[in-house]
Design a protein around this motif. Structure first.
Motif, short mmCIF file in Angstrom:
data_model
loop_
_atom_site.label_atom_id
_atom_site.label_comp_id
_atom_site.label_asym_id
_atom_site.label_seq_id
_atom_site.Cartn_x
_atom_site.Cartn_y
_atom_site.Cartn_z
N ASP A 99 0.90 -1.14 0.02
CA ASP A 99 0.18 -0.13 0.01
C ASP A 99 0.85 1.24 0.12
O ASP A 99 0.34 2.41 -0.35
N ILE A 100 2.16 1.13 0.49
CA ILE A 100 3.17 2.31 0.61
C ILE A 100 4.46 1.30 0.03
O ILE A 100 4.54 0.37 0.18
N ASP A 101 5.49 2.61 -0.35
CA ASP A 101 6.74 1.94 -0.68
C ASP A 101 7.81 1.86 0.27
O ASP A 101 8.72 1.03 0.51
N VAL A 102 7.61 2.86 1.32
CA VAL A 102 8.88 3.06 2.61
C VAL A 102 7.77 3.66 3.66
O VAL A 102 6.79 4.12 3.71
N ILE A 103 8.37 3.20 4.81
CA ILE A 103 8.03 4.16 6.09
C ILE A 103 9.24 4.95 6.41
O ILE A 103 10.26 4.66 6.70
N TRP A 104 8.89 6.19 6.44
CA TRP A 104 9.80 7.44 6.63
C TRP A 104 9.32 8.33 7.45
O TRP A 104 8.76 9.45 7.05
N ASN A 105 9.53 8.12 8.66
CA ASN A 105 8.88 8.85 9.88
C ASN A 105 9.29 8.62 11.55
O ASN A 105 8.45 8.15 11.94
N GLY A 106 10.40 8.76 11.43
CA GLY A 106 11.21 8.61 12.80
C GLY A 106 10.62 7.15 13.26
O GLY A 106 10.36 6.76 14.33
N LEU A 107 10.93 6.15 12.32
CA LEU A 107 11.03 4.67 12.56
C LEU A 107 12.15 4.20 13.12
O LEU A 107 13.31 4.11 12.66
N THR A 108 12.10 3.57 14.52
CA THR A 108 13.23 3.12 15.27
C THR A 108 13.57 1.49 14.48
O THR A 108 12.79 0.86 14.08
N ILE A 109 14.76 1.28 14.35
CA ILE A 109 15.49 0.28 13.86
C ILE A 109 15.50 -0.71 15.13
O ILE A 109 16.17 -0.65 16.11
N THR A 110 14.60 -1.86 15.24
CA THR A 110 14.58 -2.88 16.21
C THR A 110 14.84 -4.25 15.63
O THR A 110 14.45 -4.59 14.51
N ASP A 111 15.18 -5.21 16.38
CA ASP A 111 15.32 -6.57 16.18
C ASP A 111 13.96 -7.04 15.64
O ASP A 111 13.94 -7.88 14.47
N LYS A 112 12.96 -6.70 16.41
CA LYS A 112 11.62 -7.31 15.95
C LYS A 112 11.14 -6.72 14.46
O LYS A 112 10.67 -7.60 13.66
N ARG A 113 11.34 -5.46 14.26
CA ARG A 113 10.95 -5.14 12.96
C ARG A 113 11.72 -5.61 12.06
O ARG A 113 11.49 -5.88 10.81
N LYS A 114 13.34 -5.99 12.21
CA LYS A 114 14.10 -6.34 11.29
C LYS A 114 13.73 -7.78 10.90
O LYS A 114 14.01 -8.21 9.85
#
Length: 268
Positions: A99-114
């Motif tokens: 629905d979108i191509d990127v999340i660009w909004n102060g997104l924190t890099i976490t192991d879970k999200r990885k």
């Protein structure tokens, strides 16, 4: 002899399938940048009530630090950028559903999200701060015992507070909001004792309402921000990383940071 030829033929056929399959996989992997170029734009998913990263101004326009960064990156990549507000707690699903191509909004890099998505190179380091009213007697994390603390649902603030079990278990209640604006409003009205929030957001609000809020010296740790990208979009990620590097190198990212934070907080 015929058996050997037959076996050799089968082996060549199987090898051909493997090579073809690998080639197709590589082609699919590399098509992400090509698809963006053909489409002429990439779509940024964001929470549009997250100042100063991305929010609506008085004219209803979406503005902010990440907005300026995305616009500059898109221009350098030869495409346009479209901003699409999305519910934050479902934004990773929106990305993987295309629905979108990127999340660009102060997104924190976490192991879970990885485990779910890929990230660009780190472009900013943030931390989770504790905001209280200026006349509050709360000075440390220990003073939060028996208090009501607010934060944004699905945010890294929620993760950071939960990770500090000594503090989180001592609270009377943790209230979760759809956005930080609502949480800070409740703090100002006395319905909360404190708010855990990204430093970039907290500092922005404090500067807008001098004398109303203050931050504690203690925090809930540092975190890195990156652009969220689908795991399959390798070629697009590579091009975006090159673009971000160039923006840092020529000082453009620094200027955008100075505009929104009053100093350069870009990660080298």
């Amino acid at each position: 002899m015929k058996k050997k030829l037959a076996l050799l033929t089968i082996m060549i056929f199987v090898l051909g399938l493997l090579v073809s399959g690998c080639g197709q996989a590589k082609q699919t992997e590399d098509n992400s940048l090509k698809d963006i170029k053909q489409k002429g734009k990439f779509v940024v998913g964001l929470d549009d009530s997250f100042p100063p990263m991305g929010f609506k101004n008085d004219k209803g326009e979406i503005v902010g630090f990440d907005i300026d960064m995305a616009k500059e990156a898109a221009q350098r990549m030869g495409v346009k950028v479209e901003f699409k507000p999305v519910q934050w707690d479902g934004i990773i699903l929106s990305l993987n559903n295309k629905d979108i191509d990127v999340i660009w909004n102060g997104l924190t890099i976490t192991d879970k999200r990885k485990e779910q998505i890929d990230f660009s190179k780190v472009y900013l380091q943030n931390k989770q701060i504790i905001v209280v009213k200026n006349d509050s007697s709360i000075k440390t994390k220990k003073d939060l015992a028996g208090k009501v603390v607010g934060l944004q649902l699905g945010s890294s603030s929620e993760t950071a507070l939960a990770a500090d079990t000594n503090t989180s278990k001592s609270l009377k209640e943790t209230k979760k909001y759809s956005d930080n604006t609502e949480a800070l409003m409740d703090l100002s009205q006395g319905r909360l004792d404190a708010v855990v929030v990204d430093e970039v957001v907290g500092r922005y609000y404090i500067s807008k309402k001098p004398g109303l809020y203050k931050t504690l010296d203690e925090d809930f740790g540092k975190e890195d921000y990156g652009v969220g990208i689908r795991k399959t979009d390798k070629s697009f990620k590579e091009e975006l990383d090159k673009t971000l590097d160039a923006m840092k190198a020529d000082g453009t990212a620094d200027k955008i940071s100075q505009k929104w934070f009053g100093k350069n907080i870009i990660t080298k």
